[in-house]
Design a protein around this motif. Structure first.
Motif, PDB file in Angstrom:
ATOM      1  N   ASP A   1       0.829  -1.296  -0.006  1.00  0.00           N
ATOM      2  CA  ASP A   1       0.083  -0.194   0.011  1.00  0.00           C
ATOM      3  C   ASP A   1       0.767   1.464  -0.066  1.00  0.00           C
ATOM      4  O   ASP A   1       0.510   2.127   0.854  1.00  0.00           O
ATOM      5  CB  ASP A   1      -0.825   0.028   1.284  1.00  0.00           C
ATOM      6  CG  ASP A   1      -2.016  -1.262   1.154  1.00  0.00           C
ATOM      7  OD1 ASP A   1      -2.158  -1.470  -0.080  1.00  0.00           O
ATOM      8  OD2 ASP A   1      -2.693  -1.408   2.253  1.00  0.00           O
TER       9      ASP A   1
ATOM     10  N   CYS B   1       1.599  -7.148   7.638  1.00  0.00           N
ATOM     11  CA  CYS B   1       0.541  -5.811   7.757  1.00  0.00           C
ATOM     12  C   CYS B   1       0.201  -5.681   9.147  1.00  0.00           C
ATOM     13  O   CYS B   1      -0.091  -4.343   9.376  1.00  0.00           O
ATOM     14  CB  CYS B   1      -0.513  -6.217   6.700  1.00  0.00           C
ATOM     15  SG  CYS B   1      -0.199  -6.442   5.080  1.00  0.00           S
TER      16      CYS B   1
ATOM     17  N   ILE C   1      -1.466  -2.129   8.948  1.00  0.00           N
ATOM     18  CA  ILE C   1      -2.378  -2.382   7.925  1.00  0.00           C
ATOM     19  C   ILE C   1      -3.378  -3.255   8.258  1.00  0.00           C
ATOM     20  O   ILE C   1      -3.189  -4.439   8.510  1.00  0.00           O
ATOM     21  CB  ILE C   1      -1.479  -2.698   6.863  1.00  0.00           C
ATOM     22  CG1 ILE C   1      -0.257  -1.478   6.248  1.00  0.00           C
ATOM     23  CG2 ILE C   1      -2.392  -2.881   5.358  1.00  0.00           C
ATOM     24  CD1 ILE C   1       0.626  -1.908   5.567  1.00  0.00           C
ATOM     25  N   ASP C   2      -4.658  -2.854   7.973  1.00  0.00           N
ATOM     26  CA  ASP C   2      -5.852  -3.518   8.609  1.00  0.00           C
ATOM     27  C   ASP C   2      -6.254  -4.648   7.546  1.00  0.00           C
ATOM     28  O   ASP C   2      -6.765  -4.096   6.609  1.00  0.00           O
ATOM     29  CB  ASP C   2      -6.803  -2.524   9.003  1.00  0.00           C
ATOM     30  CG  ASP C   2      -7.925  -3.558   9.722  1.00  0.00           C
ATOM     31  OD1 ASP C   2      -7.586  -4.501  10.194  1.00  0.00           O
ATOM     32  OD2 ASP C   2      -9.229  -2.726   9.776  1.00  0.00           O
ATOM     33  N   ILE C   3      -6.151  -5.685   7.827  1.00  0.00           N
ATOM     34  CA  ILE C   3      -6.828  -6.864   6.886  1.00  0.00           C
ATOM     35  C   ILE C   3      -7.684  -7.677   7.596  1.00  0.00           C
ATOM     36  O   ILE C   3      -7.331  -8.202   8.698  1.00  0.00           O
ATOM     37  CB  ILE C   3      -5.567  -7.589   6.313  1.00  0.00           C
ATOM     38  CG1 ILE C   3      -4.667  -6.894   5.394  1.00  0.00           C
ATOM     39  CG2 ILE C   3      -6.332  -8.648   5.401  1.00  0.00           C
ATOM     40  CD1 ILE C   3      -3.796  -7.480   4.588  1.00  0.00           C
TER      41      ILE C   3
ATOM     42  N   HIS D   1      -0.936  -4.838  -2.794  1.00  0.00           N
ATOM     43  CA  HIS D   1      -2.064  -3.936  -2.309  1.00  0.00           C
ATOM     44  C   HIS D   1      -3.037  -4.535  -1.514  1.00  0.00           C
ATOM     45  O   HIS D   1      -3.422  -5.858  -1.879  1.00  0.00           O
ATOM     46  CB  HIS D   1      -2.848  -3.473  -3.553  1.00  0.00           C
ATOM     47  CG  HIS D   1      -1.885  -2.918  -4.792  1.00  0.00           C
ATOM     48  ND1 HIS D   1      -1.240  -1.567  -4.571  1.00  0.00           N
ATOM     49  CD2 HIS D   1      -1.131  -3.288  -5.895  1.00  0.00           C
ATOM     50  CE1 HIS D   1      -0.554  -0.908  -5.574  1.00  0.00           C
ATOM     51  NE2 HIS D   1      -0.407  -2.195  -6.135  1.00  0.00           N
ATOM     52  N   THR D   2      -3.433  -3.970  -0.443  1.00  0.00           N
ATOM     53  CA  THR D   2      -4.270  -4.764   0.525  1.00  0.00           C
ATOM     54  C   THR D   2      -5.725  -4.094   0.788  1.00  0.00           C
ATOM     55  O   THR D   2      -6.518  -4.529   1.352  1.00  0.00           O
ATOM     56  CB  THR D   2      -3.738  -4.814   2.019  1.00  0.00           C
ATOM     57  OG1 THR D   2      -3.907  -3.224   2.320  1.00  0.00           O
ATOM     58  CG2 THR D   2      -2.368  -5.159   1.865  1.00  0.00           C
ATOM     59  N   GLN D   3      -5.936  -2.959   0.071  1.00  0.00           N
ATOM     60  CA  GLN D   3      -7.308  -2.268   0.301  1.00  0.00           C
ATOM     61  C   GLN D   3      -8.042  -1.554  -1.066  1.00  0.00           C
ATOM     62  O   GLN D   3      -8.464  -0.349  -1.193  1.00  0.00           O
ATOM     63  CB  GLN D   3      -6.978  -1.136   1.077  1.00  0.00           C
ATOM     64  CG  GLN D   3      -6.248  -1.066   2.519  1.00  0.00           C
ATOM     65  CD  GLN D   3      -7.281  -2.009   3.456  1.00  0.00           C
ATOM     66  OE1 GLN D   3      -8.322  -1.989   3.350  1.00  0.00           O
ATOM     67  NE2 GLN D   3      -6.342  -2.764   4.290  1.00  0.00           N
ATOM     68  N   THR D   4      -7.746  -2.388  -2.137  1.00  0.00           N
ATOM     69  CA  THR D   4      -8.273  -2.232  -3.448  1.00  0.00           C
ATOM     70  C   THR D   4      -9.914  -2.213  -3.368  1.00  0.00           C
ATOM     71  O   THR D   4     -10.448  -2.772  -2.631  1.00  0.00           O
ATOM     72  CB  THR D   4      -7.720  -2.707  -4.618  1.00  0.00           C
ATOM     73  OG1 THR D   4      -8.136  -4.088  -4.317  1.00  0.00           O
ATOM     74  CG2 THR D   4      -6.211  -2.520  -4.543  1.00  0.00           C
ATOM     75  N   ASP D   5     -10.438  -1.296  -4.385  1.00  0.00           N
ATOM     76  CA  ASP D   5     -11.917  -1.604  -4.163  1.00  0.00           C
ATOM     77  C   ASP D   5     -12.365  -2.871  -4.756  1.00  0.00           C
ATOM     78  O   ASP D   5     -13.241  -3.386  -3.997  1.00  0.00           O
ATOM     79  CB  ASP D   5     -12.472  -0.553  -5.536  1.00  0.00           C
ATOM     80  CG  ASP D   5     -12.436   0.870  -4.972  1.00  0.00           C
ATOM     81  OD1 ASP D   5     -12.169   1.199  -3.786  1.00  0.00           O
ATOM     82  OD2 ASP D   5     -12.528   1.856  -6.095  1.00  0.00           O
TER      83      ASP D   5
ATOM     84  N   LYS E   1     -12.226  -4.781  -1.402  1.00  0.00           N
ATOM     85  CA  LYS E   1     -13.096  -4.516  -0.481  1.00  0.00           C
ATOM     86  C   LYS E   1     -14.478  -5.179  -0.909  1.00  0.00           C
ATOM     87  O   LYS E   1     -15.200  -5.655   0.038  1.00  0.00           O
ATOM     88  CB  LYS E   1     -13.318  -2.995  -0.377  1.00  0.00           C
ATOM     89  CG  LYS E   1     -12.167  -2.319   0.491  1.00  0.00           C
ATOM     90  CD  LYS E   1     -12.193  -0.715   0.334  1.00  0.00           C
ATOM     91  CE  LYS E   1     -11.134   0.001   1.103  1.00  0.00           C
ATOM     92  NZ  LYS E   1     -11.304   1.150   0.983  1.00  0.00           N
TER      93      LYS E   1
ATOM     94  N   ARG F   1     -14.417  -8.659   0.019  1.00  0.00           N
ATOM     95  CA  ARG F   1     -14.442  -8.824   1.400  1.00  0.00           C
ATOM     96  C   ARG F   1     -16.146  -8.891   1.949  1.00  0.00           C
ATOM     97  O   ARG F   1     -16.604  -9.488   2.638  1.00  0.00           O
ATOM     98  CB  ARG F   1     -13.674  -8.063   2.141  1.00  0.00           C
ATOM     99  CG  ARG F   1     -12.084  -8.264   2.061  1.00  0.00           C
ATOM    100  CD  ARG F   1     -11.167  -7.352   2.815  1.00  0.00           C
ATOM    101  NE  ARG F   1     -10.018  -7.692   2.202  1.00  0.00           N
ATOM    102  CZ  ARG F   1      -8.980  -6.802   2.383  1.00  0.00           C
ATOM    103  NH1 ARG F   1      -9.186  -5.525   2.555  1.00  0.00           N
ATOM    104  NH2 ARG F   1      -7.743  -6.972   1.896  1.00  0.00           N
TER     105      ARG F   1
END
Lengths: 480, 235
Positions: free
Chosen positions: B9, B25, B30-32, B75-79, B82, B85
């Motif tokens: 990220d 993370c 970095i929140d997963i 990348h951990t927070q892509t659209d 999300k 998830r």
């Protein structure tokens, strides 16, 4: 418009300003006079069925979801049934807190019933504009009264929130007691609120008594019919809202059965299924189906009680008893007065509980295990006596559930009340909206709790049709 | 341990070789979201909530079982992630009978927390309404298959930490079930040691103590993580 409606039939659907969904059908004869009336509860919940297979200790958390108005009564009855299965006794402080929260629910429910749902009829008039015949209309004309009514309801809910952190569908009433204690700070905050709650309740009592004086004829004849009554009483016959023994009285006031342990309820109450409603018809078993219909709730509790537990409520109780002149008070309209007297006792009793030195003790719960296969719990819900009856298998899973709900027990009486009022006010096919409101009001007296839905504002659409015996439309009134 | 460089990220990080993407993370805030992962248990990548995008790889990879490689860009927070998830969370709720309002775990549930976290306002998939059993045959605990999401934490803690091997898995697909021994009522199990570790690590209301009530039930997954850590330090 319902094309399948039988001829000579008036239908009121939905019934407004009650909790839940229902409709009324009024059948006319060939001379356009009221022949019969039916109160239909047209919703199905199914809790008795889908709770089968659950572990019994889950029930105090599941059954409150039956209703958003009286969830605490379900929790209490359910927890008592579980405690019978476990064979345990709730510690003193746990019992005090449960009692207080239960009384709090009575306060909020009765305040809702009187100030929000019913007072618009008394204050604004039966025939006033239906658009404004609600709590907002009251607030417009009498802002102080409406505000006080709303705050009284809030006080009732605050009694729950200050212990459990939640106003509705609280968590904490559990088999064995209470999960949470009451802090000294919360206790003081509640005590500080009590004087205002007593004052507001007294205002409500004065209001209804003034209405009684000004409309004596209407009040005394409104759905006035004899019936048996059931309520919970203490050892001295005092009115009980939380825990006690059952008392049945005959229509003439003689005691039919007294100090009955609720676990023997099936020896006294039987139920019959009727084809037009999802609510069953309970009756007093020794008298049979035809003669055994009885009423529960505030009017019943005051009729069966020998006295009240608190001083101000006792004073009003004596005036209430005077209405009956030694007999039970049968007029359905007196439900409102009875409800307010109960409300007064609830507020006063909360004060007594809060002043108890042990109310803030931390030992509020004991634990137990599955020891017996059957449990019965009972509580006085705002609308009347409530029973939870569970049977389990060897591992504690529920195999049979019977929930005898207060409104169900009033079902035959509500039906009868609708018929009485319809006969009194409906003459022929020309029907005014205000008259139909009176028919609905007969139901509203019982403050029925048909589900967890609430329609406090009373703006729901309503269609009434009058048809002749050929099915031809004679008259139709629509609102909303 | 030798160190390598990775970019997660847009953050340039120096990490030890052999570390999983999830651990990196978590160490760097970095929140997963995760459900099947629990520190101290062997990761199996079952829940798929921790999927991440790794540049140069067409597939999404579970961060709990993927070890970082030198110069990776992650990348951990892509659209896209999300969206997946939230979809996975909805599928958890749709598969069995999760009714938070009456669940013993209401207010103490990782699945409920996950629903709030991913912004699940409704479930777009049809509920299966499976007819699942409640097994209350054990003297201390209850297994409610209605609330199970097949994270298998109970299976792993029982075999890897307690060493009892009471729990196993039967069937596949939506008929998959956690079973005691060779599919006997839990109370009839000859391997259960009554330790309660499975109850402590269960993220939902599937496993619970019979003394527990709604609002008062507490679980302690961290206790198992701490236990494993202490054992590792001792050895």
């Amino acid at each position: 418009m319902d094309k399948h409606l039988p001829p000579n039939t008036i239908m009121i659907s939905p019934v407004t300003r009650i909790e839940g969904h229902a409709k009324i059908t009024i059948m006319l004869d060939d001379a356009s006079q009221v022949k019969d009336a039916q109160f239909h509860v047209n919703e199905f919940r199914g809790f008795e069925k889908f709770c089968e297979g659950r572990y019994f200790t889950e029930m105090p958390a599941i059954t409150p979801r039956i209703c958003g108005i009286c969830p605490v009564s379900h929790s209490v009855a359910s927890a008592k049934a579980c405690e019978m299965i476990m064979g345990i006794t709730v510690p003193y402080t746990g019992n005090l807190l449960r009692r207080m929260i239960h009384l709090g629910q009575h306060i909020s429910s009765h305040a809702l019933s009187f100030f929000h749902l019913s007072s618009p009829d008394f204050i604004l008039g039966w025939d006033s504009d239906p658009v404004k015949r609600n709590i907002l209309g009251v607030a417009e004309k009498f802002p102080d009264l409406a505000r006080r009514g709303i705050r009284l309801r809030k006080f009732g809910q605050e009694l729950s929130e200050r212990v459990t952190g939640k106003k509705i569908h609280i968590m904490g009433i559990v088999p064995g007691g209470m999960s949470f204690p009451l802090t000294a700070e919360n206790r003081q905050a509640l005590l500080d609120w009590v004087p205002e709650a007593i004052e507001t309740t007294q205002m409500g009592i004065d209001l209804i008594k003034k209405y009684h004086q000004e409309h004596h004829q209407e009040v005394s004849t409104f759905a006035n019919f004899p019936s048996m009554y059931l309520g919970t009483v203490g050892p001295q016959g005092e009115m009980e809202l939380y825990d006690g023994k059952l008392r049945f009285i005959e229509a003439d006031g003689t005691i039919a059965a007294d100090q009955v342990d609720p676990k023997f309820y099936l020896d006294y109450i039987a139920e019959r299924v009727i084809p037009w409603s999802y609510l069953k018809y309970p009756y007093y078993k020794p008298h049979g189906y035809e003669r055994g219909f009885y009423r529960v709730g505030p009017l019943a509790r005051l009729n069966v009680a020998s006295k009240m537990k608190t001083p101000i409520a006792q004073k009003e109780f004596e005036q209430f008893k005077a209405i009956g002149q030694g007999q039970p008070v049968h007029g359905t309209f007196y439900f409102h007065y009875a409800r307010l007297i109960e409300l007064m006792q609830a507020v006063e009793e909360c004060k007594t509980i809060l002043e108890d030195s042990q109310v803030t003790q931390s030992k509020t719960q004991v634990t137990g295990r599955h020891n017996y296969w059957e449990g019965i719990g009972c509580s006085e819900a705002p609308r009347g006596t409530l029973f939870h009856h569970y049977k389990t298998d060897a591992s504690g899973k529920l195999v049979n559930i019977n929930l005898l709900i207060a409104t169900g027990q009033n079902n035959p009486a509500m039906n009868r009340s609708v018929l009485e009022v319809a006969k009194q006010y409906i003459k022929g096919k020309d029907i005014k909206e205000g008259v139909l409101n009176r028919v609905e009001a007969a139901i509203r007296c019982y403050d029925p709790c048909l589900s967890c839905s609430t329609h406090a504002i009373g703006q729901m659409p309503l269609l009434i049709e009058v048809r002749d015996h050929q099915g031809g439309l004679l008259n139709a009134i629509q609102r909303g | 341990m030798p160190k390598i460089s990775v970019k997660i990220d847009d953050k340039d990080l120096e990490v030890e070789v052999g570390t999983t993407v999830l651990d990196v993370c978590r160490a760097n805030d970095i929140d997963i979201p995760t459900m099947c992962h629990l520190k101290g248990l062997v990761d199996v990548g079952a829940c798929r909530l921790c999927l991440v995008e790794v540049e140069g790889t067409s597939k999404l990879l579970p961060s709990c079982t993927t070890k970082v490689q030198a110069n990776q860009v992650i990348h951990t927070q892509t659209d896209k992630l999300k969206k997946y998830r939230r979809m996975i969370t909805e599928l958890f709720f749709a598969e069995r009978n999760h009714v938070c309002s009456v669940c013993i775990a209401n207010g103490n549930c990782e699945l409920q927390d996950l629903g709030y976290k991913v912004g699940m306002e409704n479930v777009r998939f049809p509920y299966l309404f499976q007819n699942c059993e409640v097994d209350s045959s054990h003297s201390k605990f209850v297994m409610d298959h209605n609330r199970c999401i097949m994270c298998t934490r109970c299976v792993r803690v029982c075999s890897d930490v307690e060493g009892a091997h009471n729990w196993g898995i039967m069937n596949r697909g939506y008929q998959v079930r956690i079973i005691a021994d060779f599919n006997v009522p839990w109370g009839d199990s000859t391997t259960c040691t009554y330790c309660g570790k499975c109850v402590d690590v269960c993220p939902t209301g599937a496993l619970w103590n019979k003394d527990a009530t709604q609002g008062s039930m507490q679980k302690y997954p961290q206790a198992v993580s701490d236990l494993v850590e202490k054992r590792e330090m001792k050895s």
